[in-house]
Motif scaffolding. Sequence first.
Motif, PDB file in Angstrom:
ATOM      1  N   GLN A 104     -16.930  -1.104  -4.694  1.00 12.26           N
ATOM      2  CA  GLN A 104     -17.835  -0.201  -5.404  1.00 12.26           C
ATOM      3  C   GLN A 104     -17.564   1.263  -5.018  1.00 12.26           C
ATOM      4  N   PHE A 105     -17.182   1.519  -3.780  1.00 14.20           N
ATOM      5  CA  PHE A 105     -16.836   2.896  -3.403  1.00 14.20           C
ATOM      6  C   PHE A 105     -15.603   3.375  -4.177  1.00 14.20           C
ATOM      7  N   GLU A 106     -14.598   2.528  -4.297  1.00 15.71           N
ATOM      8  CA  GLU A 106     -13.422   2.899  -5.080  1.00 15.71           C
ATOM      9  C   GLU A 106     -13.797   3.131  -6.533  1.00 15.71           C
ATOM     10  N   GLU A 107     -14.746   2.323  -7.049  1.00 17.10           N
ATOM     11  CA  GLU A 107     -15.180   2.527  -8.437  1.00 17.10           C
ATOM     12  C   GLU A 107     -15.841   3.886  -8.603  1.00 17.10           C
ATOM     13  N   TRP A 130       0.835  -1.215   0.000  1.00 16.31           N
ATOM     14  CA  TRP A 130       0.000   0.000   0.000  1.00 16.31           C
ATOM     15  C   TRP A 130       0.871   1.268   0.000  1.00 16.31           C
ATOM     16  N   GLN A 131       1.960   1.240   0.727  1.00 15.16           N
ATOM     17  CA  GLN A 131       2.863   2.394   0.700  1.00 15.16           C
ATOM     18  C   GLN A 131       3.404   2.631  -0.705  1.00 15.16           C
ATOM     19  N   LEU A 132       3.701   1.548  -1.412  1.00 10.10           N
ATOM     20  CA  LEU A 132       4.149   1.691  -2.799  1.00 10.10           C
ATOM     21  C   LEU A 132       3.026   2.254  -3.666  1.00 10.10           C
ATOM     22  N   ILE A 133       1.796   1.799  -3.426  1.00 13.46           N
ATOM     23  CA  ILE A 133       0.659   2.329  -4.195  1.00 13.46           C
ATOM     24  C   ILE A 133       0.524   3.838  -3.965  1.00 13.46           C
ATOM     25  N   GLU A 134       0.560   4.232  -2.692  1.00 14.57           N
ATOM     26  CA  GLU A 134       0.391   5.653  -2.370  1.00 14.57           C
ATOM     27  C   GLU A 134       1.520   6.496  -2.946  1.00 14.57           C
ATOM     28  N   SER A 135       2.764   6.049  -2.735  1.00 12.97           N
ATOM     29  CA  SER A 135       3.904   6.847  -3.204  1.00 12.97           C
ATOM     30  C   SER A 135       3.907   6.967  -4.716  1.00 12.97           C
ATOM     31  N   SER A 136       3.638   5.861  -5.419  1.00  8.63           N
ATOM     32  CA  SER A 136       3.623   5.938  -6.882  1.00  8.63           C
ATOM     33  C   SER A 136       2.477   6.816  -7.382  1.00  8.63           C
ATOM     34  N   GLU A 167      -3.523 -15.413  -8.477  1.00 12.09           N
ATOM     35  CA  GLU A 167      -2.607 -14.707  -9.352  1.00 12.09           C
ATOM     36  C   GLU A 167      -3.392 -14.094 -10.494  1.00 12.09           C
ATOM     37  N   ASP A 168      -3.242 -12.793 -10.642  1.00 11.89           N
ATOM     38  CA  ASP A 168      -3.961 -12.055 -11.671  1.00 11.89           C
ATOM     39  C   ASP A 168      -3.168 -12.133 -12.966  1.00 11.89           C
ATOM     40  N   ASN A 169      -3.650 -12.918 -13.909  1.00 13.98           N
ATOM     41  CA  ASN A 169      -2.949 -13.075 -15.177  1.00 13.98           C
ATOM     42  C   ASN A 169      -3.329 -12.031 -16.219  1.00 13.98           C
ATOM     43  N   ARG A 170      -4.256 -11.188 -15.870  1.00 16.46           N
ATOM     44  CA  ARG A 170      -4.663 -10.166 -16.821  1.00 16.46           C
ATOM     45  C   ARG A 170      -3.559  -9.136 -17.015  1.00 16.46           C
ATOM     46  N   LYS A 171      -3.579  -8.532 -18.190  1.00 16.22           N
ATOM     47  CA  LYS A 171      -2.646  -7.450 -18.448  1.00 16.22           C
ATOM     48  C   LYS A 171      -3.109  -6.203 -17.714  1.00 16.22           C
ATOM     49  N   PHE A 172      -2.127  -5.384 -17.335  1.00 15.96           N
ATOM     50  CA  PHE A 172      -2.425  -4.136 -16.646  1.00 15.96           C
ATOM     51  C   PHE A 172      -3.081  -3.178 -17.626  1.00 15.96           C
ATOM     52  N   THR A 173      -4.147  -2.539 -17.193  1.00 15.05           N
ATOM     53  CA  THR A 173      -4.886  -1.634 -18.081  1.00 15.05           C
ATOM     54  C   THR A 173      -4.050  -0.384 -18.343  1.00 15.05           C
ATOM     55  N   PHE A 219      -6.729   2.358  -8.773  1.00 21.10           N
ATOM     56  CA  PHE A 219      -7.899   1.489  -8.612  1.00 21.10           C
ATOM     57  C   PHE A 219      -7.510   0.026  -8.737  1.00 21.10           C
ATOM     58  N   GLN A 220      -6.687  -0.298  -9.708  1.00 23.82           N
ATOM     59  CA  GLN A 220      -6.291  -1.705  -9.886  1.00 23.82           C
ATOM     60  C   GLN A 220      -5.524  -2.215  -8.673  1.00 23.82           C
ATOM     61  N   ASP A 221      -4.579  -1.402  -8.185  1.00 22.40           N
ATOM     62  CA  ASP A 221      -3.795  -1.838  -7.032  1.00 22.40           C
ATOM     63  C   ASP A 221      -4.654  -1.939  -5.775  1.00 22.40           C
ATOM     64  N   THR A 222      -5.574  -1.009  -5.595  1.00 23.83           N
ATOM     65  CA  THR A 222      -6.460  -1.075  -4.432  1.00 23.83           C
ATOM     66  C   THR A 222      -7.356  -2.302  -4.506  1.00 23.83           C
ATOM     67  N   LYS A 223      -7.863  -2.599  -5.704  1.00 23.29           N
ATOM     68  CA  LYS A 223      -8.699  -3.789  -5.880  1.00 23.29           C
ATOM     69  C   LYS A 223      -7.919  -5.054  -5.523  1.00 23.29           C
ATOM     70  N   ARG A 224      -6.654  -5.101  -5.935  1.00 24.79           N
ATOM     71  CA  ARG A 224      -5.840  -6.290  -5.635  1.00 24.79           C
ATOM     72  C   ARG A 224      -5.585  -6.406  -4.126  1.00 24.79           C
ATOM     73  N   LEU A 225      -5.329  -5.240  -3.435  1.00 22.95           N
ATOM     74  CA  LEU A 225      -5.075  -5.276  -1.987  1.00 22.95           C
ATOM     75  C   LEU A 225      -6.318  -5.749  -1.242  1.00 22.95           C
ATOM     76  N   LEU A 226      -7.495  -5.228  -1.610  1.00 23.26           N
ATOM     77  CA  LEU A 226      -8.728  -5.652  -0.944  1.00 23.26           C
ATOM     78  C   LEU A 226      -9.004  -7.133  -1.193  1.00 23.26           C
ATOM     79  N   GLN A 227      -8.719  -7.584  -2.401  1.00 19.51           N
ATOM     80  CA  GLN A 227      -8.958  -8.985  -2.728  1.00 19.51           C
ATOM     81  C   GLN A 227      -8.085  -9.892  -1.867  1.00 19.51           C
TER      82      GLN A 227
END
Length: 1708
Positions: free
Chosen positions: A1248-1251, A923-929, A1075-1081, A1054-1062
Motif C-alpha cells: 500500500q505504501f508503494e501504491e 532489484w538492481q535491474l528494476i532500479e537501473s531500468s 507465476e504471474d500470467n497477467r500481461k504487463f500493464t 510498481f509492478q516489479d516491486t510488487k512482484r519482488l515483495l510477493q
Amino acid sequence: MSEILCQWLNQELKVSQTVSPKSFAKAFSSGYLIGEVLQKFELQDDFPEFTESRISSAKINNFSRLEPTLHLLGVQFDQNVAQNIMTEKPGAATKLLYQLYIALQKKKKSGMTGSEMRTMQPLTNVKLQNLKSEAFREQRLGRRRQNEIMAKIQAAIIQIPKPASNRTLKALEAQKILKKKKEAEDVANEIKKFEALVKKDLQAKESASKTSLETAGQMTTDLLNTYSDDEYIKKIQKRLEEDSLAREQREKRRRRLLMDQLIAHEAQEEAYREEQLINRLMRQSQQERRIAVQLMHVRHEKEVLWQNRIFREKQYEERRLKDFQDALDREAALAKQAKIDFEEQALREKAVHEHIAAERAQARYQKHYLLCAEILDHILDLSTKVADYRMLTDNLIPYKLMQDWKELFFNGKPIYEQAGMKHLPAHTTEEQAVELEKRDLLDEKDYDQYKNMVGEWSLPDDMVDSVPPSNNSILGHVLHRLLEKTLPPQAESTAPEVPSSAVKGCLLGKTLSGKTTSLKSLQKEFPVQILSLDTLVQEAIKAFHNKEEVSKTLPVLQEEQQTDLQGLQDGDEESQLTVRAQLGEKSEELLKKGLSIPDVLLVSIMVNAINQVPMDQDWILDGFPMTLNQAKLLEEALTGCNKEQQELEAKRAHISTLAVDPRVSNEVPVPSPALDFAILLDISDTTALNRLNGIMAETFLRKTSPEDISQQVASENDDKDKNQTLKDQIQHRIVGFLDNWPLLEQWFSEPENILIKINAEIDEEDLCQKVKDIFVTETHKKKNKVNKELEEKKAKQKEEASLAEAPPPPPPPSEPEKEKEIAPQTEPAKTQSAKGKRSETQHGKQETLQGGKRKKGDISFKRKGSPKGKAQGGKQPVKKSPADSADMSPTPPTPLPKPGSEEWVYVSEPVPEELPSFLIPYWQLIESSYIKSIKTVLRHLREDQYTVIAYLYEIRTSFQQFLMRPDHKQDFVAHWQADFNSLPDDLWDDEETKAELHQRVNDLRDRLWDICDTRKEEAEQERVDIINESWLQDSIGIAMNHFFSLMQAEVNRFQDTKRLLQDYYRAMENKIPIEDNRKFTRVPLVQLDNKDISENQLRIPLVPRISVSHEATVSKPKLKAILKSKMDNSLENVEKNFEADEKLVMDTWQQASVAISNMVAAEVHQRLMEEEKEAQLVDAREKSVHASINKKAKKEPKKQKSEKKTKGKSPPIAESSPVIATPEEIAELERKNELKLKIKEEHLAALQFEEIATQFRLELIKTKALASLEDLVTKAVDVYKLMEKWLGERYLSEMASVEKLTEVARYHIETSTKIQNELYLSQDDFFINGDIKVFPDSPPPVRPPPVEREENGTMTIEQLDNLQSQFSDIAPKGIVGSKAFTDILLDLVTLNLGANNFPSSWLHLTLPDLQELTSSLIVNSEFVDWRKFLLVVSLPWPNPLEEELLETLRRFQNVDQEQLGMVSFEQYMQVGLWFTGDEEIKIPENPLEPLPFNRQEHLIEFFFRLFADYGSNPPLLDYTQMLLYFACHPDSIEGVYRALSVATGTHIFRRTKTPSPIVEKNLSFTIISPLEGLTEPEENVREEKELKEDEREEEIPGNANATQISIETLLKVFRGGVDAQDCDRFASRLNTENIYYEHFVKIFHDLGAKNLAPIEMRALLQHPFIQDLISTYSDYKIPDIKVILQRSENIPGSDGESSPSRLTEEKK
C-alpha cells in the motif's frame, strides 16, 4: 701550524678568548691576548694597564708595553711587525706567536724568572750604547792587530819538539789568575768608595737644599705676612720646587755619565792589558812564544768555531723561519682556495635550487594559468550563451536552461557542444567523451530533481498541502536483509579489552630540519623509543649477516610476523631466521641490484620494529612515513583496516537508492588513527641549504686538523661520506618532500586532525623544548582518552546488564485482533466508492494499515476525485468482516506499532538460500531500468526545450525577413522623378501642366498602394501557413509521449516491486512463487502519424489524435480564458487540438491510476483466496485425524474445540470439527498463525505504501504535463500574435511613407521647382537622399589670387625681390660703395614712374635724404651692405630674441649633418625661422573677393633669396651669416653681444650695462615692432621679452663666458674688410684684409694663446681693446629710416595718425 698554536692557547694556557684559525689575526690585532700570554708566564707585570678595545690608541698602548718584554725574550719585534698585526695582515700574528712560543719554551726549560732575565739584559741608554760601540770597535781593532801579530808569529815559528810539562807554567797561570782577581777586587772596592763619596756628596747637597728651603720658607712666610701677595709667593714656591727637581735630575745625569765613563775606562784598560800581555809575550823565549802561539791559535780556532756555530745557527734559524713562512703561506693559500671553492659550490647549489624552485613556480603558474584560462573560457561561453538565448527568447531565458548552464559551469564543462552525439562510434573521441560527461551530469541533475521533487518538479500549488511520499522503510529493510545474505561475514574485531596508554607519533620535516636532534633530546628526558627507518634497515641487513635465528621463547609472535611476509619472501618454511633477518635479506638483494626498497618492505620493517616495542612504552617514528602510500600501508598494518576498502564495502552494502532502511546507518565508521600525533618541523628550502653549508664548513675545518690526532679519523671519514651523500641528494630530497607533503598533510588532517606544525627556523634549544611540550601535551590527551573509553565501556556493560534483567515485552495481540486490523484491507470497493463524507471515519479505521507517513484516507480521497468517479475495486468480492463491528469498539489504551515504524519488529524468518541471489540482481535491474528510463525521458524533454526555442526564433526571424523582402516601388518613383524633372522650364507655371502633374502623382500613389496591399496579403498567407504547419502538434505529441513514458516507468517500477515483495514474503511462508500470467500493464502513447498498424505489430498501444468539438471537451475555465484572450479566428484549430490533448492526458493518467489500484486489489484478493484454501485443507486434515483418534478424545471438553475454531479458520470455514492436540502443538500452531498474520500485515503495508507513492508520482507527472503543454501552446500563440502585430505595423508604415512621398511631390509641383536630390522609397522607408543628385550643380565662381597692397610706406615682397635682383647683379658679394649706393637709389627713385620699385612715400626723397640714408648704412666709412639695407626696409617682421636666434641656430645645425654651415632651400623651409607664416587669415564670405596676403610666409622665402649663394647649384644658404644679420639691434652694444652669442652658439653675458639714449631706444622699437604681423596679445608678450632683454642687469654666474672662441670666428663677427672685390663699374679698391686681424693676433698673444689657439670669452672680454671695439662698433645697429621718410613727407610726430612707431610707443 695555526692548529698547534690554537691548541696551545686554548687548552694549555686557556686564554680568556677562544682562538680559532679563522679568527687568529683578528683576535691578536689588539695585543691584549699577547699581553695575557706573557702575564701567564709572569713576564708582563703591567698587564692590568692593557685594554681589550680595538681603537687605535688602545692598540698602540698595548704594543708599546709589549715591546720591552718581547725584546727581553729575543723575539723580533719592531714598528712594522706591530703595524702588520694591527692591520690583521695574514700570517703576521701567527709568525709572532710562533717565535713567542719557542722563546717561552726555552725560558720554561731554563727556569729563569723575569727579573733574572732583566738583570742579564744590557743597558739600553743611547750614550752607553755609543760608548760600548766605540769600545767594541777599539776591541775589534785590537783583536785584528793581535791576529796579525799571531800570523807573523806563526810564520816565524820554529818547530821544536814539545818539552815536558813543567809545574812553573801552572804556577804562573795561577798567579795571573790571582792577580786578575785582586785587580778586580781593587776595582770593585774603588767603585764602592766612589759610590759612597757620591752618596755623601748628594746627602750634603740635599741637606743644604733642605736648609735653604726651610730658610726660604721662613722668608716666604715673613714676606707673606708683610706683603700678603699669595700669587707671587706661589710662583716663587713653584720655581724653587722646579729648581730643586732640576738639580736632582742634573745630579742623576752626572752620576750616569760618570758610570758610563768608568765602564769605558775599564774597557780601555782591558784592551791595554791585552796589548801589554802580547808585548810581554813577544819578549819571552822561543818556547814561550811557541806556547803563546799555540794558545793564540787554539783561541783563534775556538773563536772561528764559535763564529761558525753562530753563523750556522743563524742559517738554521733563517731556514726554519723561511720554511715556517712558506708553510703558513701555503696553508693560507690552500685555505683561501678551499674557501673560494666551497663558496662557489654553495653558490652553484643555491643556483640549482633556485632553478628548481623557479621550475616548480613556473609549473604552478602554468597550472593556475591554464585553470584561470579555462575558467575565463567558461565564463565567456556562459556570457555568449546567455547573450545568444536572450536574442532567441527575446530577453526571457527559461529558468531550467540557466540552471543547466550553471551546473555545467560549476563542474568545469564547456557549455557549447563540442561534437555531435547522434551517431557515436565504438571508440569515442575526446570531444565526444566530454559531451557524454555533460549529458550524464545534466541527466543526474534532472533525475535528482525528479526524485526529490524540487526545481522543475517541485509540487504545484494545488498539491502543496499533500505531503510527498516518504521512504518505504519495509522495502528498504527487505533489500538490506537480502543483501546481508549475499555479503561474506565480517571478521571479529581484535581490539584489546584494555586500551594502551602509550603515545604513538611521528616527526616529519625536510632534510636537516632538526628531527633527529629533537628526538635525541626528547629521549634523554622521557622513556620513549625512537624508530628511524635508516637505522632499522641497517639493523635488518646486519641481522641477516649475523644469521639471527628465531628465539624459542617467542614462537607464537614469530609465526604471526612471518605470516605477514608471505608476499615478500620465497616461502622457505624450514628457515629459522627471524623476521628482521628475512626482511634484511630481501632488502639487501634489492639494493645489490641497484633497486630501491619498495614501500611494502619498508613498512614491514617498521611494523616489525614497532611490534618489538613493549605495549605500554611510547614510540615515535623519525621521518616516516615519507609518502602517502607508506602512510596508508602503515595505517593498514597497525589498525588492520583499509579506508578505501571500507568505503567500497559500504557503497556495496547500500546499493538501493529508491528504498533505504532507516535503521541502518549509511555512514562508514571511521576507525581511530594508528598515530596519536604527527609533528611537522617546517623550514624553508634556503634554511636547509644554509644548514648543509654549515655542516660542510665544519667538515672542511676538521679536514685541516693535524694528522697526529688519529682517534677521530674513522668517525670523520664516515661523517664526510654521509655529508657528501647528503650534499648530492639534498635537492632531490627537498623536491621529493615538496611533492609528497600536500598529500600527507591531507591524510593527517582529514579523519582526525593530528597534524601539528612547528616553525623549525629557531635555535636548537627552543626547538627541542617545543617538541617536549607537545609530547607532554599529547601524553595527557592520550591518558584522558583511555580513561574516557574505559568509563564508556563500563557504562555500556552496566546498561547491557540492566537490559538483561528487565522483564520481557508483552505478548503480541491475539489472532482475532489482528484479523480485525487487517480486515479493512479486504474492502477496497467500499472505501473507493465512498462519496467523501465517510473518508474521515475510514481514515481512523485504516490508520493501522499504513506503512509510512501517508494514510489510507489520502488514497480514498484520490480515488474519489477521479474524473469518472467509478469504484476501483468493483471486481473484488465484498464480504462481511469483523471490521464492521470494530467501528463501534472503543480505541485501545495502548496503540499497536505500525508496520515500518521505528517500534515495529520486522519478520525475520529464514528464506531459501537461492532467493537472495535471485532477488538482489532483480532489484538492481528494476532500479537501473527505472533510473535509465527516467533519465532518458528527462533528457528528451530537455533537448525538446532547446528545439522549441530555436524553432520559435527561426519562424520569427524568417517572418521578419519575409516582411523585409525587396519590392519595386523605387523603380516607379525614379521613373516619375525623371519625367517630372524633364519638363521644360517654360511649362512649370502653367496651370494645366500642374493639374497634369497632380494627376500623375495620384496615379503613382495608387500604384504604390496596390503594391502595399499585395505585400500585406502575401504576409498574411505566410503567417497562416506557419500556423497551419504540423510542428506545434508534433511537438505537443512528442512531449505527451515523454510524459506518458514517465508514467510507464512508474507503473513498471510498481509492478516489479510488487512482484519482488510477493516472492520475498511467500518465501518466508515456505510457499512456492506464483507465476504471474497477467500481461504487463502498458500506458498508451500518442500516434504521431496516420499510418494503419495492426494490433499484433504493436508492443505499446497507440492512441490516435482526433480533434473534438467544443461540447465534448472539458477543459479548465481558467486555461480556456487565457487561450481565448490570445487567440483569434486563425488560431481556433490550435485551441481545439490543445483541449483534445489535455483530455487525452487526463484519460491516460486515469487509466494508469486505475491499473495501480486494480493490481493492489488483486493482490489482496489473492491473499484471501489462499487463506480460504489453507483453511479448507486444515479442516480436511482434522476430519481424517478424528477418525483415527481413540475414544478418549471424545471426552475432551468443548471448550478446546471452540478455541480451535476461533484460532485457525476464516469466516467461510467456521463449522469445523474439534481436534484434540497437546499444549505444545497448540502453542506451535498459535505461533505459526501469529507469524502468518504479521507477514501478511507487513506485506500489505509495504504494498500500500508503494501504491500511495506511485499514485502521487502519477498525479505530479499529469500536472507537469498539462503545465508544459500549456506553456508550449502559450509560447507558440505569443509568436503568432507577434507576427500579426509586425504585419500590421509594417503595412501602416508603408502607407505612411507613400503619403510622405506624395506631399513632397505636391510641394515641388506648387513651387515650380525641380527635384534635384533623389527621392528614395524602399519598403517602409522614405527620405530625400542628399548624397545623390539627379542633375549636376552649376560650377562655383573662381576666387582671385591674393594681392599685396602697399601700406604705410612698407615695401611689398615684389618690390623687395626687384631690389634684390638689381643689387645682386651690381654687387654679388653684398658690399657697394657709399657713393655708388646713393646714385643707385637716386636713379631708382627718379625713374620709379611705371616701374613700381618703391612705395609712394619714397618718391619724395631728395638727394640729401638719400645721402643721410646711406650714411646710416655705411660700413668702414666707405661701403654699404645692401643686404642689411633690404633687411631694414623689409620691416615690419618679428624681432628675434637672443634665445630664439640660438634655438634657430641649433635647429639649422641639426639639419646640417655634414656640418658645412650651409643648407638648401628644402632644409631651410624644414627648419624655418623664429616665426612662422601661419597667420589667422579671415576668409571673406564673398567668393569673388581675394584672400588676404600672408606677408610673413612670403618674407621667410624672401630671406632665403636675400642671403643665399646662387653661385652653387642648388643655391645654398650660410645660416650663421644670415643669423648675424638678424642679430642687429637698436643698441649697438647689445647687437655685438648678440652676434657673439650667435657666432659661438652659446649665450654671452654682458659685463656692464651701457644704457642707450631714450630716444634711440624708442626709435629702435618703433622700427622693429610689427604692425600687421602680430596680434595685440602676441605683440605685448614680445615687447615684454624685449624690454626684459634690453633692461636686464644680468646676474653673471661664476662659470659664465667660459666658451672658447677662435680668431676666425672673431673676424667673422667683426667684419673690417671683404674677401673679394665686386666687378662692377661702381666698385672701388676695397681692403682685402680685415683691419682688425693684427690687433686680434696681438690680443691672442697677450692672453697666452699658443699658435693662435682658441681662448675663453671671459678673458677676451676683459681686454681693453675688445671693450673699446664693442662700444664703438656700429655694424650691428639697425638704423631708423622711418624718420627720414616721415621728414620727407612732412609728417609731424604729434599729429593724430597712428603710425607703427607711435602705436608701439603708446603700447610701451
